[in-house]
Design a protein around this motif. Structure first.
Motif, PDB file in Angstrom:
ATOM      1  N   ARG A 102     -29.801  12.032  48.680  1.00  0.00           N
ATOM      2  CA  ARG A 102     -28.974  12.752  47.711  1.00  0.00           C
ATOM      3  C   ARG A 102     -28.941  12.052  46.368  1.00  0.00           C
ATOM      4  NH1 ARG A 102     -24.234  14.223  51.527  1.00  0.00           N
ATOM      5  NH2 ARG A 102     -23.509  12.246  50.763  1.00  0.00           N
ATOM      6  N   ARG A 155     -19.029  -3.895  52.445  1.00  0.00           N
ATOM      7  CA  ARG A 155     -18.117  -4.365  53.486  1.00  0.00           C
ATOM      8  C   ARG A 155     -17.823  -3.268  54.502  1.00  0.00           C
ATOM      9  NH1 ARG A 155     -14.309  -7.960  49.618  1.00  0.00           N
ATOM     10  NH2 ARG A 155     -15.091  -6.419  48.166  1.00  0.00           N
ATOM     11  N   ARG A 192     -13.011  -3.817  26.137  1.00  0.00           N
ATOM     12  CA  ARG A 192     -12.631  -2.424  26.345  1.00  0.00           C
ATOM     13  C   ARG A 192     -13.344  -1.513  25.331  1.00  0.00           C
ATOM     14  NH1 ARG A 192     -10.093   0.108  30.693  1.00  0.00           N
ATOM     15  NH2 ARG A 192      -9.313   2.077  29.939  1.00  0.00           N
ATOM     16  N   GLU A 245     -10.969   5.119  37.022  1.00  0.00           N
ATOM     17  CA  GLU A 245     -11.566   5.253  35.695  1.00  0.00           C
ATOM     18  C   GLU A 245     -13.018   5.732  35.782  1.00  0.00           C
ATOM     19  OE1 GLU A 245      -8.931   1.932  33.261  1.00  0.00           O
ATOM     20  OE2 GLU A 245     -11.094   1.637  33.499  1.00  0.00           O
ATOM     21  N   SER A 246     -13.781   5.103  36.677  1.00  0.00           N
ATOM     22  CA  SER A 246     -15.191   5.486  36.813  1.00  0.00           C
ATOM     23  C   SER A 246     -15.315   6.936  37.289  1.00  0.00           C
ATOM     24  CB  SER A 246     -15.910   4.553  37.795  1.00  0.00           C
ATOM     25  OG  SER A 246     -15.930   3.235  37.293  1.00  0.00           O
ATOM     26  N   ARG A 275     -10.015   0.688  38.685  1.00  0.00           N
ATOM     27  CA  ARG A 275     -11.395   0.753  38.200  1.00  0.00           C
ATOM     28  C   ARG A 275     -12.118   1.970  38.799  1.00  0.00           C
ATOM     29  NH1 ARG A 275     -13.881  -1.820  33.870  1.00  0.00           N
ATOM     30  NH2 ARG A 275     -16.094  -1.700  34.229  1.00  0.00           N
ATOM     31  N   PHE A 276     -11.887   2.207  40.073  1.00  0.00           N
ATOM     32  CA  PHE A 276     -12.498   3.376  40.709  1.00  0.00           C
ATOM     33  C   PHE A 276     -12.039   4.658  40.021  1.00  0.00           C
ATOM     34  CE2 PHE A 276     -12.110   7.002  43.532  1.00  0.00           C
ATOM     35  CZ  PHE A 276     -13.401   7.127  44.004  1.00  0.00           C
ATOM     36  N   ARG A 315     -17.590  16.658  51.681  1.00  0.00           N
ATOM     37  CA  ARG A 315     -17.723  15.242  51.362  1.00  0.00           C
ATOM     38  C   ARG A 315     -16.352  14.620  51.144  1.00  0.00           C
ATOM     39  NH1 ARG A 315     -22.362  14.515  47.087  1.00  0.00           N
ATOM     40  NH2 ARG A 315     -21.931  12.395  47.782  1.00  0.00           N
ATOM     41  N   LEU A 329     -21.148   8.803  41.750  1.00  0.00           N
ATOM     42  CA  LEU A 329     -19.818   8.850  42.367  1.00  0.00           C
ATOM     43  C   LEU A 329     -19.892   8.365  43.813  1.00  0.00           C
ATOM     44  CD1 LEU A 329     -17.059   9.988  41.322  1.00  0.00           C
ATOM     45  CD2 LEU A 329     -17.587  12.051  42.571  1.00  0.00           C
ATOM     46  N   TRP A 372      -9.344   1.296  50.671  1.00  0.00           N
ATOM     47  CA  TRP A 372     -10.634   0.676  50.422  1.00  0.00           C
ATOM     48  C   TRP A 372     -10.477  -0.643  49.683  1.00  0.00           C
ATOM     49  CZ3 TRP A 372     -13.265   5.717  48.389  1.00  0.00           C
ATOM     50  CH2 TRP A 372     -13.650   6.488  49.485  1.00  0.00           C
ATOM     51  N   SER A 373     -11.514  -1.463  49.764  1.00  0.00           N
ATOM     52  CA  SER A 373     -11.523  -2.703  48.993  1.00  0.00           C
ATOM     53  C   SER A 373     -11.908  -2.368  47.556  1.00  0.00           C
ATOM     54  CB  SER A 373     -12.533  -3.680  49.592  1.00  0.00           C
ATOM     55  OG  SER A 373     -13.837  -3.137  49.500  1.00  0.00           O
ATOM     56  N   GLY A 374     -11.764  -3.332  46.676  1.00  0.00           N
ATOM     57  CA  GLY A 374     -12.100  -3.109  45.266  1.00  0.00           C
ATOM     58  C   GLY A 374     -10.900  -2.556  44.521  1.00  0.00           C
ATOM     59  N   LEU A 431     -20.033   4.692  44.016  1.00  0.00           N
ATOM     60  CA  LEU A 431     -18.766   3.982  43.791  1.00  0.00           C
ATOM     61  C   LEU A 431     -18.033   3.719  45.099  1.00  0.00           C
ATOM     62  CD1 LEU A 431     -17.158   5.879  40.768  1.00  0.00           C
ATOM     63  CD2 LEU A 431     -18.361   3.708  40.710  1.00  0.00           C
ATOM     64  N   VAL A 432     -18.245   4.629  46.060  1.00  0.00           N
ATOM     65  CA  VAL A 432     -17.548   4.464  47.327  1.00  0.00           C
ATOM     66  C   VAL A 432     -18.452   3.789  48.361  1.00  0.00           C
ATOM     67  CG1 VAL A 432     -16.057   6.446  46.875  1.00  0.00           C
ATOM     68  CG2 VAL A 432     -18.138   6.760  48.183  1.00  0.00           C
ATOM     69  N   GLU A 462     -14.984  12.280  49.141  1.00  0.00           N
ATOM     70  CA  GLU A 462     -14.373  12.265  47.802  1.00  0.00           C
ATOM     71  C   GLU A 462     -14.277  13.679  47.231  1.00  0.00           C
ATOM     72  OE1 GLU A 462     -17.303  11.315  48.601  1.00  0.00           O
ATOM     73  OE2 GLU A 462     -18.806  11.584  47.041  1.00  0.00           O
ATOM     74  N   MET A 479     -19.728   0.786  34.767  1.00  0.00           N
ATOM     75  CA  MET A 479     -19.043   0.920  36.053  1.00  0.00           C
ATOM     76  C   MET A 479     -19.351  -0.255  36.982  1.00  0.00           C
ATOM     77  SD  MET A 479     -19.430   5.024  36.502  1.00  0.00           S
ATOM     78  CE  MET A 479     -18.956   6.051  35.095  1.00  0.00           C
ATOM     79  N   ASP A 505     -19.673   0.604  49.605  1.00  0.00           N
ATOM     80  CA  ASP A 505     -19.291  -0.804  49.580  1.00  0.00           C
ATOM     81  C   ASP A 505     -19.874  -1.497  50.816  1.00  0.00           C
ATOM     82  OD1 ASP A 505     -17.815  -3.210  50.175  1.00  0.00           O
ATOM     83  OD2 ASP A 505     -16.345  -2.562  48.683  1.00  0.00           O
TER      84      ASP A 505
END
Lengths: 362, 362
Positions: free
Chosen positions: B205, B191, B133, A136-137, A133-134, A42, B183, A127-129, B186-187, A44, B102, B189
C-alpha cells in the motif's frame, strides 16, 4: 435559464442559504466518499471517516459562495458549477488543518482542532511515542489530502473540459498564494510591528485575495466572463477582502468565545501583527504608545493582559476607526459593480455576500 | 518515430542517463520559474529561490523514469510526456519535505533537510520565536507548494487534454495513497512488530506502489495502453516495488553514511518496523529473539546499539535472505513483461530500471 432572467428572489438571503446548503452537502458527500474509499477497514480510518466530513461541514462557506457569485456574472445557475465552487471549501480545510498545527491553535469552529482530535486518539490507543507529535503529523497529512481532493472535486465537478480549462490559472494562483501567504504569516510577529501601509500590502497578498478576490476571479474565469467584468470583480474583491480581514481581526481581538468558538483575544495571545494592533500603534498618543510597547514585550499573555490590550486599543480609537474603514471599503466595492455590465441578480448576490463577509460576528 | 522501431541503443544505460538528465532539467526549470514568480524580491524568498530548485535536482529520479517507461509501452518518445513524467519528481519532493519534518530527519541527500535549512535561516535573522518550529512550518508549506506545482507541471506539460484526461485517475490515486501511506507509517512502530505478511501488506500500500507500480500505470494510462499491458505493468510494478523497498530497508540499516548521505543505521534509530527487522524477528532463534526483544525496548539508540543491531540481524540470516528475496522478485517481474505484448525497447528500459531500483547502494 439565462443569468439575466434570474429574478430578484433568486439572489435573496433565502436563495443564498439554500445555495450554501446545497454546496456544503456536495463537499460533505465528496469527502465522505473519498474517506470511505481510502480508510474503510483501517484502524486510523475510523476517526478519519467521521472527523474529515465533519470538518468540511462546519464552515461559513464564503469562498465557494464568492466563486459561485463570480460564475453567475457570466453564466446561469449550474449544479456542476456549484460543485466546482464547493471544491474551494476543501482547499480551505487544507489551510485550516495545517494552520492550526503551525499556530498551535486548540479550537476550530468550537470543536477541538484536527491535530488535537488525533493526538487524543493516539493517547487512547496507548501507543508509544508522542501523541502530540502524532496529532500534528496526522493533521498535516489530512490537510494534504484536502488539498488533493479539492482539485479532484473540481476536475470531476461535471464541468466540461473547455470550461474547466478557463479556470486553472486562477485556481493555481490561488493555491500557491495560499501557501505563500501562510509563510508570510509565520514571519509576521507583533513584536516587529509593520507600518499600516506594509500591513495592507501583506493583507492584499494573503487572506484578502484568497477569501474574496481569487474565488470571484476563479468563478468568473470558469464562466468565460470578459475583461470588464473581471476588472470590476478584481476591484470589488480586493476591497471586500480587506474589509473581511479587518472584520476578522476585530473578531480575533474583541470577539466572544461563545460566538467565535475560539479563546477570547486569540490574535493577541498569538502576538499577531493584525490590522487592529498596527492601527492602534499608529493612532496611539505618547502615553498609549509607551503602554503598547510594554505589552508587546511581555513573555506571556493571559486573561488580564488580553483585557488590558482591549481597553488600550479601544482608547486609541483604532476599534472605531477600523469599523469606519470597513464601511468605506464596502461602499467603494459596491460602486465597482457597474449595473451596465453586471447582471442584476449577480449584483444582488455580490452585495449580500459583501454584507455577510464584512458584517459577521464569527 | 513509433515505439516499435526504437533501437536497442535507445534503451541503453546511456539513453537512460540522458533521459534522466533532460527530465531533471525540466523539473528544475519549472520550479525555478515558479519560485521566481512567487518569491522574487521577498525576504524569505532568497533562500526559497535557491533551496527549492536545488532540492528538486538532487534525487534519483526513479518515479519519473518509471512513468516515462510506462508511456513508452504505448507511445513513441515525446518531450511533453517526459515533462509530464518529471512532474512526479515534484510530488516526491512534497513527500520528502514533509516526511523529514515528521521523522525529524536532519539530513537529506547528504545536505541539511529543508526544515533544518529554514530553521538556520530563521536563527540568522535574529527573530523571536522558535527557529526550529519556523523551519518545520516552512518545510511543510514548501512541501504543499511542491504538491501544487507537481499537478500544475503535469497539466501544462504540453500533452493535449485528451491524453491528460487518461492519466488523472492514476495520478489522483497515487497522490492520495502517498499521504495515506505516510499516515500508516506514523503508526508503524518497531516496538509493536507486525508479522511478515502484515508488513508486506503495508509495503504494497505504501512505497512499493508509489515508487514503481503507480508511476508505471500513470505513464501507460497517459499513453492509452490496453488492459494486457496494464496488467503486465501492475505485476512487474508490484514485484519491483517490493524489491525496491527491501533494498531501501537494507540501505537504511547497513548503508554507509558517505554513500547514503544519511546517518548509519537511520531506520534503526527511528525504530522503523522495516522488512529487515521484521524478517530478523521471524528468523531469530530463541537466544537471538531474546536479544532482539531487549534492543526493541531500549529508550535511546546510539552508535553502539546500531552496531549490536546490525550484528544480530546478520546473524539471524535476515540480511542474506532479503538479498535472495530481491533477486527472486526481480526475476519474476521480468517474466511478467511478455515480449509478445511489450515493445522490445520498452522491455529493455523496464529491465534496466528494475536493476537500478533494486541494485542500488544509496
Amino acid at each position: 435559464m439565462a443569468a439575466e432572467v434570474r429574478t430578484a428572489e433568486e439572489s435573496s438571503d433565502g436563495w443564498l442559504d439554500a445555495t450554501r446548503k446545497q454546496g456544503a452537502a456536495e463537499a460533505h458527500e465528496f469527502v465522505t466518499a473519498r474517506a470511505a474509499e481510502h480508510f474503510a477497514g483501517r484502524g486510523e480510518g475510523v476517526l478519519a471517516q467521521t472527523a474529515l466530513p465533519a470538518f468540511v461541514a462546519g464552515g461559513k462557506f464564503l469562498r465557494p459562495l464568492f466563486a459561485y457569485a463570480g460564475w453567475l456574472c457570466g453564466k446561469p445557475e449550474s449544479r456542476a458549477a456549484l460543485r466546482a465552487s464547493a471544491s474551494l471549501e476543501l482547499l480551505h480545510c487544507f489551510a485550516l488543518a495545517q494552520d492550526d498545527v503551525m499556530d498551535n491553535a486548540l479550537l476550530r469552529r468550537g470543536r477541538p482542532a484536527l491535530h488535537v482530535q488525533f493526538a487524543r486518539w493516539h493517547a487512547e490507543q496507548g501507543w508509544s511515542g508522542s501523541a502530540e507529535r502524532f496529532g500534528e503529523s496526522a493533521a498535516i497529512l489530512f490537510g494534504d489530502l484536502f488539498l488533493v481532493w479539492s482539485e479532484q472535486m473540481l476536475r470531476t465537478s461535471g464541468l466540461d473540459r473547455t470550461t474547466l480549462a478557463r479556470g486553472w490559472d486562477a485556481y493555481d494562483l490561488m493555491r500557491s498564494e495560499l501557501a505563500i501567504g501562510q509563510l508570510a504569516d509565520l514571519v509576521n510577529d507583533a513584536r516587529a510591528l509593520p507600518s499600516w501601509e506594509a500591513l495592507l500590502d501583506i493583507l492584499r497578498r494573503k487572506s484578502g485575495n484568497y477569501t474574496v478576490r481569487r474565488p470571484l476571479e476563479f468563478g468568473a474565469a470558469l464562466a468565460g466572463c470578459g475583461a470588464d467584468v473581471l476588472a470590476g470583480l478584481a476591484e470589488f474583491g480586493s476591497l471586500i477582502g480587506e474589509a473581511f480581514q479587518f472584520r476578522d481581526d476585530l473578531i480575533g481581538t474583541f470577539g466572544h468565545p461563545e460566538v467565535t468558538g475560539k479563546p477570547a483575544g486569540q490574535d493577541l495571545r498569538e502576538r499577531k501583527a493584525t490590522s487592529v494592533v498596527v492601527l492602534a500603534a499608529e493612532m496611539a498618543d505618547r502615553q498609549q504608545g509607551a503602554e503598547l510597547a510594554e505589552l508587546l514585550e511581555l513573555d506571556t499573555i493571559g486573561d488580564d493582559e488580553v483585557l488590558q490590550w482591549r481597553v488600550l486599543i479601544s482608547a486609541t480609537g483604532a476599534r472605531d476607526r477600523l469599523g469606519e474603514l470597513i464601511g468605506e471599503r464596502r461602499e467603494k466595492a459596491l460602486a465597482a459593480i457597474d449595473p451596465a455590465i453586471f447582471p442584476r441578480s449577480a449584483a444582488g448576490t455580490l452585495a449580500r455576500l459583501a454584507a455577510r463577509a464584512t458584517g459577521r460576528t464569527r
